[in-house]
Scaffold this active site. Structure first.
Site, PDB file in Angstrom:
ATOM      1  CG  LEU A  99     -20.795   7.387  51.825  1.00 54.36           C
ATOM      2  CD1 LEU A  99     -19.452   8.085  51.642  1.00 54.36           C
ATOM      3  CD2 LEU A  99     -21.933   8.302  51.387  1.00 54.36           C
ATOM      4  CG  ASN A 102     -14.777   8.883  57.727  1.00 50.00           C
ATOM      5  OD1 ASN A 102     -15.563   9.708  58.197  1.00 50.00           O
ATOM      6  ND2 ASN A 102     -14.632   7.677  58.251  1.00 50.00           N
ATOM      7  CG  HIS A 120     -12.785   5.426  62.477  1.00 41.74           C
ATOM      8  ND1 HIS A 120     -14.157   5.234  62.586  1.00 41.74           N
ATOM      9  CD2 HIS A 120     -12.218   4.429  63.181  1.00 41.74           C
ATOM     10  CE1 HIS A 120     -14.388   4.160  63.316  1.00 41.74           C
ATOM     11  NE2 HIS A 120     -13.233   3.648  63.691  1.00 41.74           N
ATOM     12  CB  SER A 139      -7.169   7.373  61.285  1.00 41.26           C
ATOM     13  OG  SER A 139      -6.643   6.519  62.275  1.00 41.26           O
ATOM     14  CG  ASP A 169     -14.957   3.420  59.845  1.00 37.60           C
ATOM     15  OD1 ASP A 169     -15.268   4.467  59.259  1.00 37.60           O
ATOM     16  OD2 ASP A 169     -15.654   2.894  60.730  1.00 37.60           O
TER      17      ASP A 169
HETATM   18  C1  GRF Z   1     -16.246  12.011  65.624  1.00 34.32           C
HETATM   19  O1  GRF Z   1     -15.808  11.302  66.753  1.00 34.32           O
HETATM   20  C2  GRF Z   1     -15.689  11.385  64.371  1.00 34.32           C
HETATM   21  O2  GRF Z   1     -14.439  10.819  64.536  1.00 34.32           O
HETATM   22  C3  GRF Z   1     -16.710  10.316  64.083  1.00 34.32           C
HETATM   23  O3  GRF Z   1     -17.952  10.881  64.433  1.00 34.32           O
HETATM   24  C4  GRF Z   1     -17.744  11.893  65.416  1.00 34.32           C
HETATM   25  C5  GRF Z   1     -18.343  13.153  64.864  1.00 34.32           C
HETATM   26  O4  GRF Z   1     -18.316  14.209  65.791  1.00 34.32           O
HETATM   27  N1  GRF Z   1     -16.636   9.901  62.697  1.00 34.32           N
HETATM   28  P1  GRF Z   1     -18.719  15.677  65.349  1.00 34.32           P
HETATM   29  O5  GRF Z   1     -20.125  15.585  64.757  1.00 34.32           O
HETATM   30  O6  GRF Z   1     -17.721  16.146  64.335  1.00 34.32           O
HETATM   31  O7  GRF Z   1     -18.701  16.481  66.610  1.00 34.32           O
END
Ligand code: GRF
Length: 216
Positions: free
Chosen positions: A93, A107, A109, A136, A145
């Protein structure tokens, strides 16, 4: 009624977990818009199946990331969201976007932040030889992140793990902690002081994630 806007790029399993938590009455909110930068994101179908408005905004129509972000920020502002939820949104972003929704973007991660930032965090943990990793939920700041952490789940890495098996194990915890964090924020229980986040009434304490210690 509190309102969420969710940004996605793909599968949408975290989106689904949030929708389910709303349906179960665990989160008292609605999702007024799911926005994707990818036309074929599976999460768009999940949203539609649940009667949620969706928008695909094609980045190739914009010359710059900033231009794209200004455009989507206007769309999001029109929804007047209490929280902007990044759920597998695979675009960095711009600073303007983050300023517009300061303190209101979260978010998830798939690592114990600040470890293994950026792409393929699960593979990074595996290749590094970590025995414990996790996921997290954090507030989004201009550091990728790496904003203030609201909740983390520790997940063991097993000797036979592949990036896929580890990702699946972590994902099952993502689906638990993301709705939990959103609920806390919408209930006004989350206080941020610099990098530190305090959740009123949440349990803090030890976790039994060191089975190797049992041999000693
Ligand atoms: C997840 O592993 C999340 O932690 C990361 O991207 C992936 C998204 O998976 N940021 P989904 O589209 O929610 O199934």
């Amino acid at each position: 009624m509190k309102n969420l806007v969710v940004l996605i790029s793909g599968r949408g399993s975290n989106l689904k977990a949030i929708i389910d938590a709303i349906k179960d009455g665990k989160i008292r909110a609605k999702i007024s818009l799911v926005l994707s930068n990818k036309k074929d994101a599976k999460g768009l179908d999940i949203a539609k199946e649940n009667g949620i408005k969706t928008k695909f905004i094609d980045p190739s129509f914009f010359e710059t990331r900033r231009g794209y972000d200004i455009y989507i920020a206007e769309l999001i502002k029109n929804e007047n969201p209490d929280l902007v939820v990044l759920a597998g949104y695979m675009r960095i972003l711009s600073e303007e976007f983050i300023d517009t929704f300061e303190g209101k973007i979260v978010n998830i991660h798939p690592s114990l932040v600040p470890a293994f930032q950026g792409k393929d965090a699960q593979k990074q943990a595996l290749e590094y030889g970590s025995l414990i990793t996790g996921c997290s939920v954090h507030f989004v700041t201009k550091e990728l992140d790496n904003g203030p952490v609201i909740i983390q789940a520790a997940v063991p890495v097993l000797p036979e793990d592949t990036p896929q098996s580890l990702s699946e194990r972590i994902l099952s915890f993502e689906h638990r902690i993301y709705p939990q964090a959103i609920k806390w924020i919408l209930e006004g229980r989350v206080e941020v002081k610099g990098r530190k986040v305090l959740v009123k009434g949440a349990k803090y304490g030890t976790i039994p994630v060191n089975p190797q210690l049992e041999d000693f």
